[in-house]
Motif scaffolding. Structure first.
Motif, short mmCIF file in Angstrom:
data_model
loop_
_atom_site.label_atom_id
_atom_site.label_comp_id
_atom_site.label_asym_id
_atom_site.label_seq_id
_atom_site.Cartn_x
_atom_site.Cartn_y
_atom_site.Cartn_z
N THR A 1 13.95 44.64 32.40
CA THR A 1 14.48 43.81 31.37
C THR A 1 14.64 42.37 31.82
O THR A 1 14.80 42.06 33.04
CB THR A 1 15.84 44.15 30.69
N LEU A 2 14.23 41.43 30.88
CA LEU A 2 14.52 39.99 31.05
C LEU A 2 15.34 39.59 29.97
O LEU A 2 15.20 39.70 28.79
CB LEU A 2 13.00 39.44 30.89
N LYS A 3 16.34 38.85 30.57
CA LYS A 3 17.54 38.12 29.80
C LYS A 3 17.43 36.74 29.93
O LYS A 3 17.08 36.18 30.77
CB LYS A 3 18.71 38.81 30.11
N ILE A 4 17.56 36.04 28.74
CA ILE A 4 17.80 34.47 28.77
C ILE A 4 19.43 34.26 28.13
O ILE A 4 19.50 34.94 27.00
CB ILE A 4 16.91 34.03 27.81
N GLN A 5 20.16 33.69 28.80
CA GLN A 5 21.33 33.53 28.19
C GLN A 5 22.03 32.18 28.85
O GLN A 5 22.20 32.16 30.13
CB GLN A 5 22.33 34.75 28.64
N PRO A 6 22.18 30.87 28.16
CA PRO A 6 22.00 30.93 26.77
C PRO A 6 20.56 30.28 26.67
O PRO A 6 20.06 29.51 27.55
CB PRO A 6 22.88 29.88 26.55
#
Lengths: 114, 115
Positions: free
Chosen positions: A76-81
């Motif tokens: 999984t790749l997450k962007i935050q924010p």
């Protein structure tokens, strides 16, 4: 042989929201890549895994991007924010080993940040 | 470190005409070279690859490429293009001898075919 699976195909979010992308590589492939492809440019490597260890994350903006590959399979790749400039296609690829002669790509996730 | 330069961002050609898409690379070590094609809203598909041996490499859909070590080039050619060849083409390089080798892509060449 099933190919590299990615989801979702499309995602629209507002800036400052968070988002996650999922990738299932080809069965048995040890190496997994996440690329960012901004419109009109070639893919840029964000992070490379060998099994569940990180080989290269030198171009991953670590203040907002994170990635994991639990059990050496899915990732999984997450962007935050998220920021407006994160609008791009995120491509996942896998190969049988590092330096292998071919990487196989998924169809990508098109992210639009508004 | 390796790098790839695709000299043309767009190449318009007429259907059934020949085409050449140019690619130059830079590397201090031996590399593998690739051409990938990307159709609209799709991922990347491998067209052909050069690993070693014969410098003329044949790929899918009638494409071929020639590796030229002295000119550090790997140009892609097709003798007669079809409307269905309309796509973006990416040249890529990888060094297989590094423990952390990664695929480096060029900026792409958009091939548009005119009827």
């Amino acid at each position: 042989e099933a190919g590299v699976a990615q989801s979702p195909r499309y995602k629209i979010i507002e800036k400052r929201q968070s988002v996650a992308f999922w990738c299932n590589p080809i069965s048995g492939h040890a190496t997994l890549y996440w690329y960012q492809q901004i419109l009109g440019q070639g893919p840029k490597l964000l992070i490379q895994f060998q099994n569940n260890g990180v080989v290269d994350d030198s171009q991953l903006p670590k203040d907002r991007f994170s990635a994991e590959r639990l059990k050496g399979v899915d990732s999984t790749l997450k962007i935050q924010p998220a920021k407006l400039e994160d609008s791009a296609v995120y491509l996942c690829a896998s190969s049988s080993q590092t330096g292998a002669t071919e990487a196989f790509f998924g169809q990508g996730t098109r992210l639009t940040v508004v | 470190a390796q790098s790839v330069t695709q000299l043309d961002s767009q190449v318009p050609v007429f259907e059934e005409a020949p085409v050449e898409l140019r690619c130059n690379y830079s590397s201090s070590v031996s590399v593998y070279l690739f051409w990938y094609v990307q159709y609209p809203n799709q991922g990347l598909q491998l067209l052909l690859k050069y690993l070693s041996g014969s410098t003329l490499v044949k790929g899918i859909n009638g494409f071929e490429a020639e590796f030229n070590k002295s000119q550090t080039s790997f140009h892609l050619r097709k003798p007669s293009v079809h409307i269905s060849d309309t796509a973006e083409y990416f040249c890529a390089v990888i060094s297989p001898y590094s423990s952390a080798s990664k695929i480096i892509f060029g900026s792409g060449t958009r091939l548009s075919i005119r009827p």
